[in-house]
Design a protein around this motif. Structure first.
Motif, mmCIF file in Angstrom:
data_model
loop_
_atom_site.group_PDB
_atom_site.id
_atom_site.type_symbol
_atom_site.label_atom_id
_atom_site.label_comp_id
_atom_site.label_asym_id
_atom_site.label_seq_id
_atom_site.Cartn_x
_atom_site.Cartn_y
_atom_site.Cartn_z
ATOM 1 N N LYS A 198 -6.222 10.061 4.652
ATOM 2 C CA LYS A 198 -4.947 11.022 5.029
ATOM 3 C C LYS A 198 -4.923 12.093 4.113
ATOM 4 C CE LYS A 198 -3.323 9.322 8.700
ATOM 5 N NZ LYS A 198 -2.991 10.132 10.091
ATOM 6 N N GLY A 199 -5.341 11.666 2.813
ATOM 7 C CA GLY A 199 -5.243 13.171 1.840
ATOM 8 C C GLY A 199 -3.850 13.113 1.158
ATOM 9 N N ASN A 200 -3.046 12.214 1.498
ATOM 10 C CA ASN A 200 -1.756 12.290 1.187
ATOM 11 C C ASN A 200 -1.194 11.300 0.046
ATOM 12 O OD1 ASN A 200 1.283 11.949 0.988
ATOM 13 N ND2 ASN A 200 1.399 12.883 3.222
ATOM 14 N N GLU A 201 -0.723 11.646 -1.260
ATOM 15 C CA GLU A 201 -0.407 10.746 -2.168
ATOM 16 C C GLU A 201 0.413 9.907 -1.924
ATOM 17 O OE1 GLU A 201 -0.684 13.953 -2.553
ATOM 18 O OE2 GLU A 201 -2.309 14.424 -3.856
ATOM 19 N N LEU A 202 1.588 10.259 -1.129
ATOM 20 C CA LEU A 202 2.779 9.410 -0.751
ATOM 21 C C LEU A 202 2.379 8.109 0.179
ATOM 22 C CD1 LEU A 202 5.652 11.710 -0.663
ATOM 23 C CD2 LEU A 202 5.263 10.087 -2.406
ATOM 24 N N ILE A 203 1.514 8.696 0.981
ATOM 25 C CA ILE A 203 1.249 7.475 1.915
ATOM 26 C C ILE A 203 0.160 6.513 1.315
ATOM 27 C CG2 ILE A 203 -0.554 7.144 3.890
ATOM 28 C CD1 ILE A 203 0.531 9.687 5.190
ATOM 29 N N SER A 204 -0.605 6.947 0.305
ATOM 30 C CA SER A 204 -1.437 6.139 -0.417
ATOM 31 C C SER A 204 -0.598 5.125 -1.118
ATOM 32 C CB SER A 204 -2.404 6.903 -1.084
ATOM 33 O OG SER A 204 -3.205 7.794 -0.517
ATOM 34 N N ILE A 205 0.453 5.783 -1.892
ATOM 35 C CA ILE A 205 1.050 4.952 -2.925
ATOM 36 C C ILE A 205 1.864 3.794 -2.057
ATOM 37 C CG2 ILE A 205 3.144 4.913 -4.426
ATOM 38 C CD1 ILE A 205 2.055 7.421 -5.257
ATOM 39 N N PHE A 206 2.724 4.312 -0.921
ATOM 40 C CA PHE A 206 3.534 3.610 -0.173
ATOM 41 C C PHE A 206 2.851 2.395 0.727
ATOM 42 C CE2 PHE A 206 6.923 7.122 -0.323
ATOM 43 C CZ PHE A 206 7.647 6.254 -1.538
ATOM 44 N N GLY A 207 1.826 2.935 0.997
ATOM 45 C CA GLY A 207 0.811 2.046 1.908
ATOM 46 C C GLY A 207 0.154 0.899 1.088
ATOM 47 N N ALA A 208 -0.240 1.067 0.057
ATOM 48 C CA ALA A 208 -1.077 0.105 -1.014
ATOM 49 C C ALA A 208 0.186 -0.729 -1.530
ATOM 50 C CB ALA A 208 -1.525 0.900 -1.928
ATOM 51 N N THR A 209 1.231 -0.179 -1.997
ATOM 52 C CA THR A 209 2.413 -0.757 -2.294
ATOM 53 C C THR A 209 2.776 -2.070 -1.329
ATOM 54 O OG1 THR A 209 3.241 0.813 -3.852
ATOM 55 C CG2 THR A 209 4.874 -0.944 -3.448
ATOM 56 N N ALA A 210 3.094 -1.433 -0.252
ATOM 57 C CA ALA A 210 3.364 -2.450 0.887
ATOM 58 C C ALA A 210 2.549 -3.356 1.178
ATOM 59 C CB ALA A 210 3.557 -1.526 2.474
ATOM 60 N N ILE A 211 1.176 -3.040 1.336
ATOM 61 C CA ILE A 211 0.090 -4.219 1.580
ATOM 62 C C ILE A 211 0.174 -5.101 0.297
ATOM 63 C CG2 ILE A 211 -2.514 -4.508 1.513
ATOM 64 C CD1 ILE A 211 -2.527 -1.900 2.916
ATOM 65 N N TYR A 212 0.342 -4.687 -0.988
ATOM 66 C CA TYR A 212 0.288 -5.680 -1.929
ATOM 67 C C TYR A 212 1.544 -6.423 -2.165
ATOM 68 C CZ TYR A 212 0.816 -7.287 -6.941
ATOM 69 O OH TYR A 212 0.777 -7.988 -8.059
ATOM 70 N N MET A 213 2.639 -5.960 -1.727
ATOM 71 C CA MET A 213 3.695 -6.888 -1.641
ATOM 72 C C MET A 213 3.790 -7.753 -0.368
ATOM 73 S SD MET A 213 5.496 -5.956 -4.170
ATOM 74 C CE MET A 213 6.998 -6.978 -4.001
ATOM 75 N N VAL A 214 3.078 -7.654 0.539
ATOM 76 C CA VAL A 214 2.721 -8.397 1.650
ATOM 77 C C VAL A 214 1.886 -9.590 1.149
ATOM 78 C CG1 VAL A 214 1.927 -8.871 3.938
ATOM 79 C CG2 VAL A 214 3.665 -7.014 3.521
ATOM 80 N N LEU A 215 0.845 -9.102 0.341
ATOM 81 C CA LEU A 215 -0.051 -10.255 0.084
ATOM 82 C C LEU A 215 0.751 -11.161 -1.163
ATOM 83 C CD1 LEU A 215 -3.243 -7.813 -0.343
ATOM 84 C CD2 LEU A 215 -2.928 -9.621 1.379
ATOM 85 N N VAL A 216 1.229 -10.570 -1.712
ATOM 86 C CA VAL A 216 1.885 -11.530 -3.022
ATOM 87 C C VAL A 216 3.117 -12.339 -2.442
ATOM 88 C CG1 VAL A 216 3.197 -11.244 -5.155
ATOM 89 C CG2 VAL A 216 1.205 -9.869 -4.740
ATOM 90 N N GLN A 217 3.875 -11.707 -1.621
ATOM 91 C CA GLN A 217 5.019 -12.454 -1.187
ATOM 92 C C GLN A 217 4.859 -13.407 0.032
ATOM 93 O OE1 GLN A 217 8.024 -12.504 -2.574
ATOM 94 N NE2 GLN A 217 7.323 -10.955 -3.794
ATOM 95 N N ALA A 218 3.688 -13.088 0.818
ATOM 96 C CA ALA A 218 3.413 -14.033 2.040
ATOM 97 C C ALA A 218 2.049 -14.696 2.041
ATOM 98 C CB ALA A 218 3.742 -13.175 3.239
ATOM 99 N N VAL A 219 1.138 -14.019 1.620
ATOM 100 C CA VAL A 219 -0.322 -14.313 1.928
ATOM 101 C C VAL A 219 -0.653 -15.427 0.553
ATOM 102 C CG1 VAL A 219 -2.641 -14.035 2.145
ATOM 103 C CG2 VAL A 219 -0.949 -12.504 3.355
ATOM 104 N N PHE A 220 -0.500 -15.054 -0.523
ATOM 105 C CA PHE A 220 -0.695 -15.539 -1.795
ATOM 106 C C PHE A 220 0.287 -16.336 -2.559
ATOM 107 C CE2 PHE A 220 -4.320 -12.635 -1.079
ATOM 108 C CZ PHE A 220 -5.588 -13.420 -1.149
ATOM 109 N N ALA A 221 1.681 -16.551 -1.586
ATOM 110 C CA ALA A 221 2.646 -17.139 -2.376
ATOM 111 C C ALA A 221 2.176 -18.451 -2.928
ATOM 112 C CB ALA A 221 3.827 -16.960 -1.179
#
Length: 111
Positions: free
Chosen positions: A88-111
């Motif tokens: 996408k070439g957009n910093e905000l999409i990169s930051i928010f998308g990666a943060t959302a993925i990380y939080m889902v992984l930490v809270q739901a997958v690797f809990a």
């Protein structure tokens, strides 16, 4: 802690003066020339990657390799940030998308 009227006015004055000086200082130091000084151009080119590198080191300082949950979410989120940014070439999409993925992984997958 409640401020008196004088303290509140002094605080507002100091904040306004600092804000004004940070806006006016470049014009006072460098004038209104056609191009910025070489040091400013150099810092503008070098500082953004250096800041990003420091943020990456800071974010990964707590990673442990004892279990999959200690390092895999960070790796996946980091790769996702790179892929999202290349796509996408957009910093905000990169930051928010990666943060959302990380939080889902930490809270739901690797809990």
């Amino acid at each position: 802690m409640t401020l008196t009227t004088g303290q509140a006015l002094a605080s507002i004055f100091v904040m306004a003066a600092v804000t004004f000086l940070t806006r006016a200082l470049p014009f006072l130091l460098f004038g209104r020339g056609d191009s910025a000084p070489k040091i400013v151009l150099y810092l503008g080119r070098v500082l953004p990657p250096a800041v990003i590198a420091m943020l990456i080191v800071y974010c990964l300082k707590g990673v442990t390799f004892a279990t999959l949950g200690g390092w895999l979410p960070s790796l996946i989120a980091g790769v996702a940030a790179v892929v999202l940014h290349l796509w996408k070439g957009n910093e905000l999409i990169s930051i928010f998308g990666a943060t959302a993925i990380y939080m889902v992984l930490v809270q739901a997958v690797f809990a």
